[in-house]
Design an enzyme around this catalytic site. Structure first.
Site, PDB file in Angstrom:
ATOM      1  N   TYR A 169       0.564   4.399  -2.447  1.00 33.22           N
ATOM      2  CA  TYR A 169      -0.492   5.372  -2.168  1.00 33.22           C
ATOM      3  C   TYR A 169      -0.231   6.122  -0.867  1.00 33.22           C
ATOM      4  O   TYR A 169      -0.216   7.360  -0.840  1.00 33.22           O
ATOM      5  CB  TYR A 169      -1.836   4.658  -2.104  1.00 33.22           C
ATOM      6  CG  TYR A 169      -3.014   5.576  -1.918  1.00 33.22           C
ATOM      7  CD1 TYR A 169      -3.421   6.433  -2.936  1.00 33.22           C
ATOM      8  CD2 TYR A 169      -3.748   5.577  -0.729  1.00 33.22           C
ATOM      9  CE1 TYR A 169      -4.515   7.268  -2.778  1.00 33.22           C
ATOM     10  CE2 TYR A 169      -4.854   6.412  -0.568  1.00 33.22           C
ATOM     11  CZ  TYR A 169      -5.230   7.251  -1.589  1.00 33.22           C
ATOM     12  OH  TYR A 169      -6.315   8.082  -1.415  1.00 33.22           O
ATOM     13  N   ARG A 181       0.814  -1.223   0.000  1.00 33.81           N
ATOM     14  CA  ARG A 181       0.000   0.000   0.000  1.00 33.81           C
ATOM     15  C   ARG A 181       0.843   1.267   0.000  1.00 33.81           C
ATOM     16  O   ARG A 181       0.308   2.382  -0.046  1.00 33.81           O
ATOM     17  CB  ARG A 181      -0.917   0.005   1.229  1.00 33.81           C
ATOM     18  CG  ARG A 181      -1.849  -1.188   1.316  1.00 33.81           C
ATOM     19  CD  ARG A 181      -2.542  -1.261   2.672  1.00 33.81           C
ATOM     20  NE  ARG A 181      -3.513  -0.202   2.859  1.00 33.81           N
ATOM     21  CZ  ARG A 181      -4.829  -0.363   2.800  1.00 33.81           C
ATOM     22  NH1 ARG A 181      -5.344  -1.560   2.544  1.00 33.81           N
ATOM     23  NH2 ARG A 181      -5.641   0.634   2.984  1.00 33.81           N
TER      24      ARG A 181
END
Length: 325
Positions: A151, A148
């Site tokens: 992002y 992740r």
């Protein structure tokens, strides 16, 4: 840069064909402004802005914010970036570029035009938080090399750039940290929990819960979120953020699944699957700053907001945009 020959503002919205961007544009047009919508349509869709075709104060430009943009506007809302794990992990390098290069390009444009620019940041900057609820002065618990990270760290870097442009160049900035938001025009295949559950419920498939379902989220209806965003942009120049915007009402993922089944009138059942890596266990905003500085609070309860959201997805099923497997 306010144009002397016209009292209404010309406003740039990047990511304007996306879920949040299209709702923001509707509100801005409703207030009488001109809007330039910029989107490369990677996750945005023309379906979200079809109703604006022919509107005299609306203009669409297909453009990637990773490249400089030369336009004349009075305000900038920078919303461009894939925002769901499925989409931002599809091309993680491009996701980071969109956050970082996109911020640099929009800040450069705002610097040239001497206009205000708002960054749509995210609660993901808090990572898997060790503090609950999350206040704006919490620095976060983010894995810098995880799936992740493209992002999470991209948005964190964008915030850094915004504050450095503010300190170094005196730029008028606004930084907004967006918590889970839902409503009509969500992408049906974005992999987010609300859209996933609604689609599965409408198709009478099993509701996929990852982990034990005890992890919590707070869900803000899109109309409330857009109201907070506009209030932040229109606030005094001394209010720069970051400011949390989200609904502090907290629900377990299991509760959301049960509510969705009930509201959709579905025969679906809950099924449980392994939790994805770096998935946060808790997420709830502290909105004291938004309440004090913007006089903002979330008004739409989850039970109420699910009704129009489910109706939107039901229309997609009816038109064949979402099909039975």
């Amino acid at each position: 840069m306010t144009r002397l020959y016209d009292s209404r503002k010309r406003i740039l919205v990047t990511g304007g064909a996306g879920f949040l961007g299209s709702h923001l544009i509707d509100r801005l047009l409703g207030e009488g402004h001109e809007v330039l919508c910029v989107d490369n349509l990677f996750t945005g869709t023309k379906r979200n802005i079809d109703h604006l075709h022919g509107h005299p104060r609306f203009e669409f430009l297909r453009h990637d914010v990773c490249f400089p943009l030369y336009v004349e506007v009075d305000e900038i809302y920078n919303l461009a970036c894939p925002a769901s794990p499925i989409h931002y992990q599809h091309d993680p390098v491009q996701t980071t570029k969109t956050s970082v290069h996109g911020a640099i390009n929009m800040l450069g444009l705002a610097k040239r035009l001497k206009c205000k620019v708002l960054q749509a940041s995210t609660s993901e900057v808090y990572g898997d938080p060790a503090v609950h609820p999350q206040t704006e002065d919490y620095w976060g618990n983010v894995n810098p090399i995880g799936l992740r990270s493209c992002y999470d760290e991209g948005k964190r870097c964008a915030e850094t750039l915004f504050f450095d442009y503010h300190r170094q160049h005196g730029l008028k900035i606004k930084v907004m940290r967006i918590f889970n938001t839902y409503g009509p025009r969500m992408h049906p295949n974005d992999g987010r929990v609300v859209s996933n559950f609604i689609v599965q419920a409408l198709l009478n498939r099993s509701i996929s819960i990852y982990g034990d379902g005890k992890q919590t989220r707070s869900f803000c209806y899109v109309d409330d979120l857009i109201d907070g965003m506009i209030r932040l942009m229109n606030s005094d120049d001394s209010v720069i953020g970051p400011i949390n915007i989200g609904n502090p009402a907290e629900f377990t993922i299991r509760e959301l699944g049960e509510k969705t089944i009930d509201k959709a009138g579905s025969n679906s059942e809950l099924t449980f699957h392994p939790l994805p890596s770096d998935d946060p266990r808790q997420r709830r905003p502290d909105i004291a700053k938004a309440s004090e500085l913007l006089r903002w609070e979330a008004k739409v309860a989850l039970d109420d907001g699910l009704v129009p959201t489910i109706a939107y997805f039901k229309d997609l099923v009816g038109t064949g945009a979402i099909r039975e497997a």
